[in-house]
Motif scaffolding. Structure first.
Motif, mmCIF file in Angstrom:
data_model
loop_
_atom_site.group_PDB
_atom_site.id
_atom_site.type_symbol
_atom_site.label_atom_id
_atom_site.label_comp_id
_atom_site.label_asym_id
_atom_site.label_seq_id
_atom_site.Cartn_x
_atom_site.Cartn_y
_atom_site.Cartn_z
ATOM 1 N N LEU A 1 -86.196 -9.762 66.517
ATOM 2 C CA LEU A 1 -87.038 -8.583 66.743
ATOM 3 C C LEU A 1 -88.517 -8.967 66.718
ATOM 4 N N TYR A 2 -88.860 -9.904 65.859
ATOM 5 C CA TYR A 2 -90.251 -10.393 65.826
ATOM 6 C C TYR A 2 -90.614 -11.070 67.149
ATOM 7 N N LEU A 3 -89.734 -11.927 67.643
ATOM 8 C CA LEU A 3 -90.007 -12.602 68.918
ATOM 9 C C LEU A 3 -90.079 -11.602 70.063
ATOM 10 N N ALA A 4 -89.224 -10.578 70.029
ATOM 11 C CA ALA A 4 -89.266 -9.553 71.066
ATOM 12 C C ALA A 4 -90.620 -8.847 71.073
ATOM 13 N N THR A 5 -91.156 -8.576 69.896
ATOM 14 C CA THR A 5 -92.471 -7.934 69.791
ATOM 15 C C THR A 5 -93.568 -8.838 70.342
ATOM 16 N N VAL A 6 -93.476 -10.123 70.011
ATOM 17 C CA VAL A 6 -94.475 -11.087 70.493
ATOM 18 C C VAL A 6 -94.446 -11.171 72.018
ATOM 19 N N LEU A 7 -93.254 -11.249 72.603
ATOM 20 C CA LEU A 7 -93.138 -11.348 74.058
ATOM 21 C C LEU A 7 -93.589 -10.061 74.743
ATOM 22 N N TRP A 8 -93.280 -8.923 74.135
ATOM 23 C CA TRP A 8 -93.671 -7.647 74.728
ATOM 24 C C TRP A 8 -95.187 -7.522 74.816
ATOM 25 N N ARG A 9 -95.876 -8.006 73.797
ATOM 26 C CA ARG A 9 -97.330 -7.873 73.726
ATOM 27 C C ARG A 9 -98.074 -9.033 74.368
ATOM 28 N N ALA A 10 -97.344 -10.071 74.770
ATOM 29 C CA ALA A 10 -97.998 -11.274 75.287
ATOM 30 C C ALA A 10 -98.735 -10.983 76.586
ATOM 31 N N PRO A 11 -99.929 -11.575 76.760
ATOM 32 C CA PRO A 11 -100.656 -11.407 78.021
ATOM 33 C C PRO A 11 -99.920 -12.088 79.159
ATOM 34 N N VAL A 12 -100.159 -11.614 80.349
ATOM 35 C CA VAL A 12 -99.462 -12.126 81.529
ATOM 36 C C VAL A 12 -100.341 -13.133 82.242
ATOM 37 N N ARG B 1 -97.888 -8.100 87.877
ATOM 38 C CA ARG B 1 -97.124 -6.932 87.424
ATOM 39 C C ARG B 1 -95.652 -7.282 87.264
ATOM 40 N N ALA B 2 -95.113 -8.023 88.218
ATOM 41 C CA ALA B 2 -93.712 -8.419 88.136
ATOM 42 C C ALA B 2 -93.481 -9.349 86.951
ATOM 43 N N MET B 3 -94.435 -10.251 86.703
ATOM 44 C CA MET B 3 -94.314 -11.150 85.569
ATOM 45 C C MET B 3 -94.346 -10.384 84.257
ATOM 46 N N ARG B 4 -95.148 -9.341 84.199
ATOM 47 C CA ARG B 4 -95.191 -8.519 82.986
ATOM 48 C C ARG B 4 -93.825 -7.891 82.726
ATOM 49 N N TRP B 5 -93.183 -7.407 83.788
ATOM 50 C CA TRP B 5 -91.862 -6.801 83.613
ATOM 51 C C TRP B 5 -90.805 -7.846 83.280
ATOM 52 N N LEU B 6 -90.951 -9.050 83.817
ATOM 53 C CA LEU B 6 -90.043 -10.132 83.444
ATOM 54 C C LEU B 6 -90.173 -10.424 81.954
ATOM 55 N N ASN B 7 -91.424 -10.492 81.490
ATOM 56 C CA ASN B 7 -91.692 -10.752 80.080
ATOM 57 C C ASN B 7 -91.080 -9.663 79.215
ATOM 58 N N ARG B 8 -91.278 -8.413 79.623
ATOM 59 C CA ARG B 8 -90.797 -7.295 78.814
ATOM 60 C C ARG B 8 -89.283 -7.136 78.903
ATOM 61 N N THR B 9 -88.708 -7.566 80.016
ATOM 62 C CA THR B 9 -87.252 -7.564 80.114
ATOM 63 C C THR B 9 -86.653 -8.554 79.122
ATOM 64 N N CYS B 10 -87.249 -9.747 79.057
ATOM 65 C CA CYS B 10 -86.806 -10.742 78.070
ATOM 66 C C CYS B 10 -86.968 -10.197 76.656
ATOM 67 N N ALA B 11 -88.099 -9.532 76.416
ATOM 68 C CA ALA B 11 -88.348 -8.961 75.095
ATOM 69 C C ALA B 11 -87.308 -7.898 74.761
ATOM 70 N N GLY B 12 -86.998 -7.052 75.743
ATOM 71 C CA GLY B 12 -86.004 -6.002 75.517
ATOM 72 C C GLY B 12 -84.624 -6.565 75.217
ATOM 73 N N ILE B 13 -84.246 -7.617 75.940
ATOM 74 C CA ILE B 13 -82.936 -8.228 75.704
ATOM 75 C C ILE B 13 -82.893 -8.886 74.331
ATOM 76 N N LEU B 14 -83.983 -9.565 73.958
ATOM 77 C CA LEU B 14 -84.041 -10.172 72.626
ATOM 78 C C LEU B 14 -83.929 -9.115 71.534
ATOM 79 N N ALA B 15 -84.625 -7.989 71.739
ATOM 80 C CA ALA B 15 -84.547 -6.901 70.761
ATOM 81 C C ALA B 15 -83.117 -6.370 70.676
ATOM 82 N N GLY B 16 -82.477 -6.207 71.840
ATOM 83 C CA GLY B 16 -81.098 -5.746 71.850
ATOM 84 C C GLY B 16 -80.165 -6.708 71.130
ATOM 85 N N LEU B 17 -80.391 -8.014 71.339
ATOM 86 C CA LEU B 17 -79.580 -9.013 70.649
ATOM 87 C C LEU B 17 -79.827 -8.968 69.146
#
Length: 210
Positions: A84-95, A181-197
């Motif tokens: 969950l910590y890594l998901a937060t970091v990836l979600w907030r990471a600059p693109v 913009r697409a990279m931001r969504w890629l980043n947040r998709t990874c973050a969302g999956i990590l959070a789900g895991l």
């Protein structure tokens, strides 16, 4: 260990490993935002975790984790919290994309990528439980146990390196093709999956020992 048994293990382990998990997602993200060197460091951390986990199984620590409810719970919640910590970091990471000045964004370091991948794998009790249940099926008691576990550890690490490299290369090329913009969504998709895991791990229940 005969060739037929080893070949069967390679097929089975590859089928399990190729499923996108935390370390695979980190390889994708490292390739996209850190480049090849950072991705390689992350892959090395995940490969080292394979060697450590399989060594732990060979020493009987997997059985201890199965038997101890308190130890299992401790490791499980530590792993869930870290995901969950890594998901937060990836979600907030600059693109950073090919259109953006690279100097404007600080990419992840190789050391950070190595430590993240290593800790993600080691703090997930499902990995140790999986190896505890999976590996003995390929161990022949009439041969050297140590040599067989060592062989499986090296093969598992090699499989992880190969498959994570595919994810990392995909991430590296996506950074050069996709828009910011697409990279931001890629980043947040990874973050969302990590959070789900992470949430799934927190709800995970071990099987009761026989």
């Amino acid at each position: 260990m005969d060739l037929a048994t080893l070949s069967l293990y390679v097929v089975a382990a590859s089928a399990v490993t190729i499923t996108p998990g935390p370390t695979m997602l980190l390889a994708l993200n490292n390739g996209a935002y850190g480049g090849k060197r950072v991705a390689a460091c992350g892959i090395a951390g995940a490969a080292l975790s394979d060697l450590i986990l399989i060594s732990a199984v060979a020493c009987g620590l997997g059985t201890l984790l199965i038997a101890s409810e308190q130890l299992f719970t401790l490791v499980k919640w530590a792993g869930a919290a870290y995901l969950l910590y890594l998901a937060t970091v990836l979600w907030r990471a600059p693109v950073r994309s090919i259109q953006v000045d690279a100097s404007a964004v600080t990419p992840p370091t190789g050391r950070a990528a190595f430590v993240r991948s290593l800790l993600v794998a080691l703090s997930n009790p499902k990995g140790l439980l999986f190896f505890s249940a999976f590996l003995p099926q390929f161990i022949r008691p009439d041969d050297s146990i140590v040599a067989q576990y060592l062989t499986l550890a090296i093969v598992t690490a090699a499989i992880d390196i190969a498959l994570m490299s595919v994810y990392a290369v995909g991430g590296y090329h996506s950074m050069r093709i996709l828009s910011g913009r697409a990279m931001r969504w890629l980043n947040r998709t990874c973050a969302g999956i990590l959070a789900g895991l992470g949430v799934a791990l927190s709800l995970y229940r071990r099987s009761e020992p026989n």
